[in-house]
Motif scaffolding. Structure first.
Motif, short mmCIF file in Angstrom:
data_model
loop_
_atom_site.label_atom_id
_atom_site.label_comp_id
_atom_site.label_asym_id
_atom_site.label_seq_id
_atom_site.Cartn_x
_atom_site.Cartn_y
_atom_site.Cartn_z
N GLY A 189 58.96 7.60 -14.77
CA GLY A 189 59.70 7.43 -16.03
C GLY A 189 58.84 6.94 -17.19
N LYS A 190 57.61 6.52 -16.88
CA LYS A 190 56.74 6.02 -17.95
C LYS A 190 56.18 7.17 -18.78
CE LYS A 190 57.11 1.76 -16.97
NZ LYS A 190 56.35 0.62 -16.50
N THR A 191 55.83 6.87 -20.04
CA THR A 191 55.09 7.86 -20.81
C THR A 191 53.67 7.95 -20.24
OG1 THR A 191 54.17 6.29 -22.40
CG2 THR A 191 56.35 7.19 -22.90
N LEU A 192 52.98 9.04 -20.58
CA LEU A 192 51.61 9.19 -20.06
C LEU A 192 50.73 8.05 -20.53
CD1 LEU A 192 51.08 13.05 -20.36
CD2 LEU A 192 52.04 11.70 -18.49
N GLY A 193 50.92 7.63 -21.78
CA GLY A 193 50.13 6.52 -22.31
C GLY A 193 50.40 5.21 -21.56
N GLU A 194 51.69 4.95 -21.30
CA GLU A 194 52.04 3.74 -20.55
C GLU A 194 51.46 3.79 -19.13
OE1 GLU A 194 56.42 2.98 -22.66
OE2 GLU A 194 56.29 4.13 -20.79
N ALA A 195 51.56 4.96 -18.52
CA ALA A 195 51.06 5.10 -17.15
C ALA A 195 49.55 4.86 -17.11
CB ALA A 195 51.40 6.49 -16.60
N ARG A 196 48.84 5.46 -18.05
CA ARG A 196 47.38 5.26 -18.08
C ARG A 196 47.04 3.79 -18.27
NH1 ARG A 196 47.35 9.91 -21.50
NH2 ARG A 196 46.88 11.74 -20.23
N ALA A 197 47.77 3.13 -19.16
CA ALA A 197 47.51 1.70 -19.42
C ALA A 197 47.77 0.87 -18.16
CB ALA A 197 48.36 1.21 -20.58
N GLU A 198 48.86 1.19 -17.45
CA GLU A 198 49.17 0.42 -16.24
C GLU A 198 48.14 0.67 -15.14
OE1 GLU A 198 52.65 -0.82 -14.82
OE2 GLU A 198 53.89 -0.46 -16.59
N ILE A 199 47.70 1.93 -15.04
CA ILE A 199 46.67 2.24 -14.04
C ILE A 199 45.40 1.46 -14.35
CG2 ILE A 199 45.14 4.03 -13.13
CD1 ILE A 199 47.54 6.02 -13.57
N SER A 200 45.03 1.45 -15.64
CA SER A 200 43.77 0.80 -15.95
C SER A 200 43.87 -0.72 -15.80
CB SER A 200 43.21 1.28 -17.29
OG SER A 200 43.48 0.38 -18.29
N SER A 201 45.04 -1.30 -16.10
CA SER A 201 45.11 -2.75 -15.87
C SER A 201 45.17 -3.06 -14.37
CB SER A 201 46.23 -3.41 -16.66
OG SER A 201 47.47 -2.96 -16.24
N PHE A 202 45.79 -2.19 -13.60
CA PHE A 202 45.77 -2.36 -12.14
C PHE A 202 44.33 -2.34 -11.62
CE2 PHE A 202 45.68 -0.60 -7.84
CZ PHE A 202 46.53 -1.47 -7.18
N GLU A 203 43.57 -1.35 -12.08
CA GLU A 203 42.19 -1.23 -11.61
C GLU A 203 41.34 -2.43 -12.03
OE1 GLU A 203 41.22 2.65 -13.00
OE2 GLU A 203 42.06 3.61 -11.21
N LYS A 204 41.62 -2.93 -13.22
CA LYS A 204 40.88 -4.12 -13.67
C LYS A 204 41.11 -5.29 -12.72
CE LYS A 204 39.99 -3.91 -18.58
NZ LYS A 204 40.80 -3.78 -19.79
#
Ligand code: ZN
Length: 138
Positions: free
Chosen positions: A77-92
């Motif tokens: 349900g997330k936008t692509l931008g939100e998803a990318r941001a969540e993935i990158s903060s997860f990876e951090k």
């Protein structure tokens, strides 16, 4: 605390909400973690700049499968931008930068950081979606 986190992981591992495949998915990415024997395939449907459906299939250790279950629940349900941001903060966080908020189910994965060989287990599904979003199949 440790027991609580183990419980959270096992709940996701045993009862993933979004296990399954999507026929003709816009994104289909399979990643392996040969060190542990984990395998995850992530499927996503995209519409109007959002992840309108998100599923995974796979097998392997409880960390890899629980993390895939968390990823699908969190990013559907997330936008692509939100998803990318969540993935990158997860990876951090998984590379040792910062931490997950207390009470966030993802915090159950944070202990993995102490075991470098298991980090790949936790990040597998997230990487699969990240790669898939960079180059959708359809
Ligand atoms: Zn594993």
């Amino acid at each position: 605390m440790r027991d609580l986190y183990t419980q959270v992981l096992m709940d996701y591992y045993r009862r993933p909400k979004y296990r399954g495949r999507i026929e003709e998915a816009d994104v289909e990415r399979r990643l392996l973690n040969p060190l542990c024997g984990d395998e995850v395939t992530v499927y996503a449907s995209l519409s109007d700049g959002r992840i309108s459906d998100l599923r995974f299939e796979g097998r392997g250790c409880s960390i890899s499968q629980a993390s895939a279950a968390m990823m699908t629940e969190r990013l559907l349900g997330k936008t692509l931008g939100e998803a990318r941001a969540e993935i990158s903060s997860f990876e951090k966080v998984m590379t040792g930068e910062g931490s997950f908020p207390e009470g966030d189910d993802l915090a159950a994965l944070q202990g993995v950081i102490q075991y470098p060989s298991r980090i790949r287990c936790a990040t597998l599904a997230w990487h699969a979606l990240e790669e898939g979003l960079k180059a959708p199949d359809r």
